[in-house]
Structure formats: structure tokens, C-alpha cells
Design a protein around this motif. Sequence first.
Motif, PDB file in Angstrom:
ATOM      1  N   ALA A 182       0.900  -1.155   0.050  1.00 11.99           N
ATOM      2  CA  ALA A 182       0.043  -0.021  -0.043  1.00 11.99           C
ATOM      3  C   ALA A 182       0.749   1.207   0.026  1.00 11.99           C
ATOM      4  CB  ALA A 182      -0.903  -0.037   1.336  1.00 11.99           C
ATOM      5  N   ARG A 183       1.835   1.175   0.810  1.00  5.22           N
ATOM      6  CA  ARG A 183       2.786   2.331   0.929  1.00  5.22           C
ATOM      7  C   ARG A 183       3.692   2.630  -0.338  1.00  5.22           C
ATOM      8  NH1 ARG A 183       6.576   1.678   5.548  1.00  5.22           N
ATOM      9  NH2 ARG A 183       5.477  -0.252   5.913  1.00  5.22           N
ATOM     10  N   ILE A 184       4.027   1.624  -1.169  1.00  3.92           N
ATOM     11  CA  ILE A 184       4.575   1.748  -2.442  1.00  3.92           C
ATOM     12  C   ILE A 184       3.688   2.372  -3.431  1.00  3.92           C
ATOM     13  CG2 ILE A 184       5.693   0.307  -4.270  1.00  3.92           C
ATOM     14  CD1 ILE A 184       6.761  -1.520  -2.357  1.00  3.92           C
ATOM     15  N   GLN A 185       2.452   1.938  -3.390  1.00  3.22           N
ATOM     16  CA  GLN A 185       1.270   2.104  -4.357  1.00  3.22           C
ATOM     17  C   GLN A 185       1.168   3.841  -4.108  1.00  3.22           C
ATOM     18  OE1 GLN A 185      -1.901  -0.334  -3.890  1.00  3.22           O
ATOM     19  NE2 GLN A 185      -1.082  -2.040  -5.432  1.00  3.22           N
ATOM     20  N   GLN A 186       1.026   4.146  -2.942  1.00  8.68           N
ATOM     21  CA  GLN A 186       0.891   5.740  -2.306  1.00  8.68           C
ATOM     22  C   GLN A 186       1.958   6.390  -2.875  1.00  8.68           C
ATOM     23  OE1 GLN A 186       0.251   5.674   1.677  1.00  8.68           O
ATOM     24  NE2 GLN A 186      -1.724   5.051   1.501  1.00  8.68           N
ATOM     25  N   ASN A 187       3.110   6.015  -2.875  1.00  9.56           N
ATOM     26  CA  ASN A 187       4.349   6.802  -3.283  1.00  9.56           C
ATOM     27  C   ASN A 187       4.282   6.921  -4.745  1.00  9.56           C
ATOM     28  OD1 ASN A 187       5.174   7.422  -0.764  1.00  9.56           O
ATOM     29  ND2 ASN A 187       6.494   5.288  -0.826  1.00  9.56           N
ATOM     30  N   LEU A 188       3.974   5.577  -5.514  1.00  9.89           N
ATOM     31  CA  LEU A 188       3.777   5.718  -6.998  1.00  9.89           C
ATOM     32  C   LEU A 188       2.635   6.699  -7.628  1.00  9.89           C
ATOM     33  CD1 LEU A 188       4.465   1.947  -7.911  1.00  9.89           C
ATOM     34  CD2 LEU A 188       5.871   3.947  -8.150  1.00  9.89           C
TER      35      LEU A 188
END
Length: 192
Positions: A182-188
Motif C-alpha cells: 500500500a505504501r509503495i502504491q501511494q508513493n507511486l
Amino acid sequence: MEKEKLMPMNLQFFAEPSPEPDPAPEPEPEGKPEAGKGEPEGGKTFTRDDIAKMISAEKDKWQKEHEADVEEAKNEAAKLAKMSAKEREDAENKKRLDDIAKREANLNRRELEVATKTELVNSALPESFLDVVIGKDAESTKENIKKVKELFDKEVQAEVTNRLKTDLPKAGSTAGGDSITARIQQNLSKIK
């Protein structure tokens, strides 16, 4: 007003040095032993007898080492004295040729070492492999470098793979994998 124009001088610079040493010695820094007092910094002190024994032992050792050389030279001279002029000349020529051959072999070895070091650097191998890969000639040395390079690269790759090896999370596990995703998707999404 007159004093202000004068330049202050230390007239002691122009005095002759006194023949007597300065009566007030400078204080020694704390923590260091004073020179000349107690045991010297070097450790053990030696007497004249100890030094004489060491010198005589080294002299005897040197004499024993060089007695063999002197004996060999005497034997060589005796052989040459028994030979005729032609045989002496042939023996001296043979000795010269042997010396030249030794020097040439030594020079060839040095040249091969330099070429091998260059080849090792070009192959991205450490120069410390020199003794391992050097052969009798340039051909065998190149073959050795190729073999060592292949083995070295395989071992390095195996070690890198081993160190990077991790247990991958199983699909559907909730051990923090979802939050990381989820954090990776938010940063992307922020980057877009």
C-alpha cells in the motif's frame, strides 16, 4: 613623544653566546620519564661482554657462510690449473654461457610477470593471483587466466546469490506485506 618613534629591540640577539650552559633546565613534560634516569626506553641494556659475544657470534656465522664459497673457488682454481689452455678457455666460455642463460631466464620471467599482471588487470582479477596463474610461457599463462576468471566469476556470482537470498512472503500473508504494498502504491501515485 621621542620614545614613541623608537622601535623596541631585543639586544640579546646581538650578544655572543655564553660558554656555560643555562643553569635553569627546562621542566620535563609529565608522563614521560626523564632521559638518562632509570631504564632506557629501548628496554634491556647490554654490557660490553654481551656485545662482544653477539659480534663474535655474527662473525662466526658470516665466516661459515663464506667458507663454502672460498672452498668452491679454490677447487675451481685447482681444476683450471690442471687444464690445458684450450680446456680452460672452453670452461670459462661455458661458465659465461651459463651465466648469460640464467640472466636471460630471469629477464624472461620478469617480462612474463609484467605481462601477466597487465592481463590480470584487464581481466578484472586481483594481481595477487599472479603466482596462481603464471605458467611457463605466455600461452599457458593466458589459458590459466581464462580458467581462473571463469571459476572466480562463478564463485562470486554464487556468493552474491547466496547473500541476496531471502525468503519471499507467501501470497495472501498479512505479515506486513499488505501495508508495504500500500505504501509503495501511494508513493507511486504521488510521483505521477
